[in-house]
Motif scaffolding. Structure first.
Motif, PDB file in Angstrom:
ATOM      1  N   SER A  23       0.814  -1.224   0.000  1.00  0.00           N
ATOM      2  CA  SER A  23       0.000   0.000   0.000  1.00  0.00           C
ATOM      3  C   SER A  23       0.844   1.269   0.000  1.00  0.00           C
ATOM      4  CB  SER A  23      -0.952   0.003   1.200  1.00  0.00           C
ATOM      5  OG  SER A  23      -0.221  -0.012   2.406  1.00  0.00           O
ATOM      6  N   ASP A  24       2.087   1.173   0.476  1.00  0.00           N
ATOM      7  CA  ASP A  24       2.977   2.343   0.491  1.00  0.00           C
ATOM      8  C   ASP A  24       3.625   2.582  -0.867  1.00  0.00           C
ATOM      9  OD1 ASP A  24       2.823   2.898   3.398  1.00  0.00           O
ATOM     10  OD2 ASP A  24       3.776   0.932   3.541  1.00  0.00           O
ATOM     11  N   LEU A  25       3.582   1.580  -1.732  1.00  0.00           N
ATOM     12  CA  LEU A  25       4.279   1.652  -3.020  1.00  0.00           C
ATOM     13  C   LEU A  25       3.349   1.750  -4.222  1.00  0.00           C
ATOM     14  CD1 LEU A  25       6.869  -1.194  -2.300  1.00  0.00           C
ATOM     15  CD2 LEU A  25       7.290   1.270  -2.159  1.00  0.00           C
ATOM     16  N   VAL A  26       2.189   1.148  -4.119  1.00  0.00           N
ATOM     17  CA  VAL A  26       1.289   1.041  -5.272  1.00  0.00           C
ATOM     18  C   VAL A  26       0.217   2.114  -5.228  1.00  0.00           C
ATOM     19  CG1 VAL A  26      -0.342  -0.470  -6.475  1.00  0.00           C
ATOM     20  CG2 VAL A  26       1.733  -1.434  -5.458  1.00  0.00           C
ATOM     21  N   GLY A  27       0.101   2.835  -6.336  1.00  0.00           N
ATOM     22  CA  GLY A  27      -0.899   3.894  -6.460  1.00  0.00           C
ATOM     23  C   GLY A  27      -2.215   3.363  -6.980  1.00  0.00           C
ATOM     24  N   SER A  28      -3.160   4.283  -7.158  1.00  0.00           N
ATOM     25  CA  SER A  28      -4.502   3.868  -7.572  1.00  0.00           C
ATOM     26  C   SER A  28      -4.812   4.190  -9.027  1.00  0.00           C
ATOM     27  CB  SER A  28      -5.545   4.524  -6.661  1.00  0.00           C
ATOM     28  OG  SER A  28      -5.326   5.921  -6.603  1.00  0.00           O
ATOM     29  N   TYR A  29      -3.865   4.804  -9.730  1.00  0.00           N
ATOM     30  CA  TYR A  29      -4.105   5.098 -11.148  1.00  0.00           C
ATOM     31  C   TYR A  29      -2.781   5.049 -11.905  1.00  0.00           C
ATOM     32  CZ  TYR A  29      -2.789   9.736  -9.412  1.00  0.00           C
ATOM     33  OH  TYR A  29      -2.132  10.782  -8.800  1.00  0.00           O
ATOM     34  N   ILE A  30      -2.849   5.000 -13.218  1.00  0.00           N
ATOM     35  CA  ILE A  30      -1.659   4.878 -14.065  1.00  0.00           C
ATOM     36  C   ILE A  30      -0.700   6.042 -13.795  1.00  0.00           C
ATOM     37  CG2 ILE A  30      -0.821   4.908 -16.455  1.00  0.00           C
ATOM     38  CD1 ILE A  30      -3.438   3.499 -17.225  1.00  0.00           C
ATOM     39  N   GLY A  31       0.550   5.719 -13.582  1.00  0.00           N
ATOM     40  CA  GLY A  31       1.575   6.742 -13.346  1.00  0.00           C
ATOM     41  C   GLY A  31       1.780   7.079 -11.882  1.00  0.00           C
ATOM     42  N   HIS A  32       0.775   6.827 -11.058  1.00  0.00           N
ATOM     43  CA  HIS A  32       0.864   7.178  -9.643  1.00  0.00           C
ATOM     44  C   HIS A  32       1.839   6.259  -8.894  1.00  0.00           C
ATOM     45  CE1 HIS A  32      -1.233   7.624  -5.489  1.00  0.00           C
ATOM     46  NE2 HIS A  32      -0.330   8.560  -5.634  1.00  0.00           N
ATOM     47  N   THR A  33       1.871   4.983  -9.284  1.00  0.00           N
ATOM     48  CA  THR A  33       2.726   4.010  -8.598  1.00  0.00           C
ATOM     49  C   THR A  33       4.202   4.360  -8.729  1.00  0.00           C
ATOM     50  OG1 THR A  33       1.124   2.221  -8.792  1.00  0.00           O
ATOM     51  CG2 THR A  33       3.429   1.573  -8.551  1.00  0.00           C
ATOM     52  N   ALA A  34       4.621   4.726  -9.950  1.00  0.00           N
ATOM     53  CA  ALA A  34       6.038   5.059 -10.161  1.00  0.00           C
ATOM     54  C   ALA A  34       6.454   6.221  -9.263  1.00  0.00           C
ATOM     55  CB  ALA A  34       6.284   5.399 -11.623  1.00  0.00           C
ATOM     56  N   ILE A  35       5.618   7.220  -9.152  1.00  0.00           N
ATOM     57  CA  ILE A  35       5.922   8.399  -8.322  1.00  0.00           C
ATOM     58  C   ILE A  35       5.990   7.992  -6.852  1.00  0.00           C
ATOM     59  CG2 ILE A  35       5.018  10.627  -7.516  1.00  0.00           C
ATOM     60  CD1 ILE A  35       3.707  10.865 -10.357  1.00  0.00           C
ATOM     61  N   LEU A  57       3.262  -7.593  -4.277  1.00  0.00           N
ATOM     62  CA  LEU A  57       3.440  -6.724  -5.444  1.00  0.00           C
ATOM     63  C   LEU A  57       3.203  -7.483  -6.748  1.00  0.00           C
ATOM     64  CD1 LEU A  57       6.674  -4.810  -4.352  1.00  0.00           C
ATOM     65  CD2 LEU A  57       4.344  -3.885  -4.467  1.00  0.00           C
ATOM     66  N   SER A  58       3.257  -8.807  -6.699  1.00  0.00           N
ATOM     67  CA  SER A  58       3.155  -9.594  -7.928  1.00  0.00           C
ATOM     68  C   SER A  58       1.942 -10.507  -7.963  1.00  0.00           C
ATOM     69  CB  SER A  58       4.418 -10.441  -8.102  1.00  0.00           C
ATOM     70  OG  SER A  58       4.529 -11.375  -7.037  1.00  0.00           O
ATOM     71  N   THR A  59       0.964 -10.257  -7.109  1.00  0.00           N
ATOM     72  CA  THR A  59      -0.164 -11.182  -7.035  1.00  0.00           C
ATOM     73  C   THR A  59      -1.342 -10.793  -7.916  1.00  0.00           C
ATOM     74  OG1 THR A  59      -0.958  -9.992  -5.083  1.00  0.00           O
ATOM     75  CG2 THR A  59       0.359 -11.973  -4.699  1.00  0.00           C
ATOM     76  N   GLY A  60      -1.288  -9.628  -8.537  1.00  0.00           N
ATOM     77  CA  GLY A  60      -2.408  -9.186  -9.369  1.00  0.00           C
ATOM     78  C   GLY A  60      -2.265  -9.640 -10.810  1.00  0.00           C
ATOM     79  N   SER A  61      -3.093  -9.077 -11.669  1.00  0.00           N
ATOM     80  CA  SER A  61      -3.055  -9.404 -13.096  1.00  0.00           C
ATOM     81  C   SER A  61      -1.920  -8.637 -13.761  1.00  0.00           C
ATOM     82  CB  SER A  61      -4.387  -9.012 -13.746  1.00  0.00           C
ATOM     83  OG  SER A  61      -4.531  -7.598 -13.721  1.00  0.00           O
ATOM     84  N   GLU A  62      -1.781  -8.836 -15.072  1.00  0.00           N
ATOM     85  CA  GLU A  62      -0.725  -8.129 -15.814  1.00  0.00           C
ATOM     86  C   GLU A  62      -0.935  -6.621 -15.765  1.00  0.00           C
ATOM     87  OE1 GLU A  62      -0.266  -9.582 -19.758  1.00  0.00           O
ATOM     88  OE2 GLU A  62       0.118 -11.636 -19.118  1.00  0.00           O
ATOM     89  N   LYS A  63      -2.173  -6.189 -15.586  1.00  0.00           N
ATOM     90  CA  LYS A  63      -2.479  -4.759 -15.547  1.00  0.00           C
ATOM     91  C   LYS A  63      -2.377  -4.191 -14.129  1.00  0.00           C
ATOM     92  CE  LYS A  63      -5.496  -5.000 -19.561  1.00  0.00           C
ATOM     93  NZ  LYS A  63      -6.856  -4.824 -20.098  1.00  0.00           N
ATOM     94  N   ASP A  64      -2.031  -5.047 -13.182  1.00  0.00           N
ATOM     95  CA  ASP A  64      -1.914  -4.600 -11.790  1.00  0.00           C
ATOM     96  C   ASP A  64      -0.728  -3.648 -11.653  1.00  0.00           C
ATOM     97  OD1 ASP A  64      -2.729  -5.200  -8.852  1.00  0.00           O
ATOM     98  OD2 ASP A  64      -0.547  -5.341  -8.871  1.00  0.00           O
ATOM     99  N   PHE A  65      -0.896  -2.606 -10.835  1.00  0.00           N
ATOM    100  CA  PHE A  65       0.148  -1.598 -10.672  1.00  0.00           C
ATOM    101  C   PHE A  65       1.332  -2.087  -9.851  1.00  0.00           C
ATOM    102  CE2 PHE A  65      -3.613   1.473 -11.122  1.00  0.00           C
ATOM    103  CZ  PHE A  65      -3.427   1.588 -12.490  1.00  0.00           C
ATOM    104  N   GLY A  66       1.207  -3.247  -9.223  1.00  0.00           N
ATOM    105  CA  GLY A  66       2.324  -3.801  -8.466  1.00  0.00           C
ATOM    106  C   GLY A  66       3.533  -4.066  -9.349  1.00  0.00           C
TER     107      GLY A  66
END
Length: 199
Positions: A23-35, A57-66
């Motif tokens: 939750s500290d690393l993954v954002g809720s929209y495209i581009g937010h996670t990298a920041i 971080l790796s448990t979601g789908s290919e589109k997951d922000f993790g």
């Protein structure tokens, strides 16, 4: 302690030890996670970054922000490999899958440490400490028998969390009894509360 040791040995330049989770690393929209991930990484620069349950971080789908967070971490590790220590932590099987998901990840994480599960006696101590902190009194010998009984039936390798879950079962059983005994002490776990969970 790890941060202090690595600092004393000159492995890192700062005594900082930063602990994060998905939750500290993954954002809720495209581009937010990298920041978000980059901000965490930069705050840990010179010290130790501890990522708890890193496999999440790796448990979601290919589109997951993790996945985006992992890619950001890999790039940062490569660019700052002499100025940061990153510890990926989690359950053994889940961490094996995590490392397999990206060749770059496995090659950048050369050191693996496996910590054995707590013994039954360790779990008893953990459980008793928690109950003591919450000001409960109980028969420790019957508690020890209960831990052994439930361990043989349902131990899930979650260590301290498992002991806390057993304590939750006990306090729920006690609360059920207290609902019929309003004048009974609320800080006393009776033998019957413990024995009832062994049947």
């Amino acid at each position: 302690m790890i941060g202090e040791i690595l600092f004393e040995k000159g492995v890192v330049s700062k005594e900082d030890f930063i602990e994060v989770s998905r939750s500290d690393l993954v954002g809720s929209y495209i581009g937010h996670t990298a920041i978000k991930t980059r901000e965490v990484l930069e705050s840990a620069l010179g010290g130790v970054l501890f990522i708890d349950e890193a496999y999440a971080l790796s448990t979601g789908s290919e589109k997951d922000f993790g996945i985006e967070a992992i890619n950001e971490i890999l790039t940062f590790m490569e660019n700052h490999r002499s100025n940061i220590v990153i510890i990926f932590a989690g359950y053994t099987k889940d961490m094996e899958k995590f490392l397999e998901m990206n060749d770059g990840l496995r090659s950048r994480v050369p050191n693996h440490f496996h910590f054995p599960d707590y013994s039954i006696e360790d779990l008893v101590k953990i459980g008793l400490i928690e109950l003591s902190q919450k000001k409960y009194s109980l028969n420790e010998e019957i508690y020890r028998k209960l831990i052994k009984h439930i361990y043989d039936q349902s131990y899930d390798h979650s260590n301290g969390r498992w002991a806390r879950n057993v304590n939750d079962l006990i306090t729920r059983k006690m609360a059920l009894r207290l609902s019929n005994q309003p004048d009974a002490p609320v800080d006393e776990i009776l033998d019957e509360d413990l024995i009832a969970l062994m049947n």
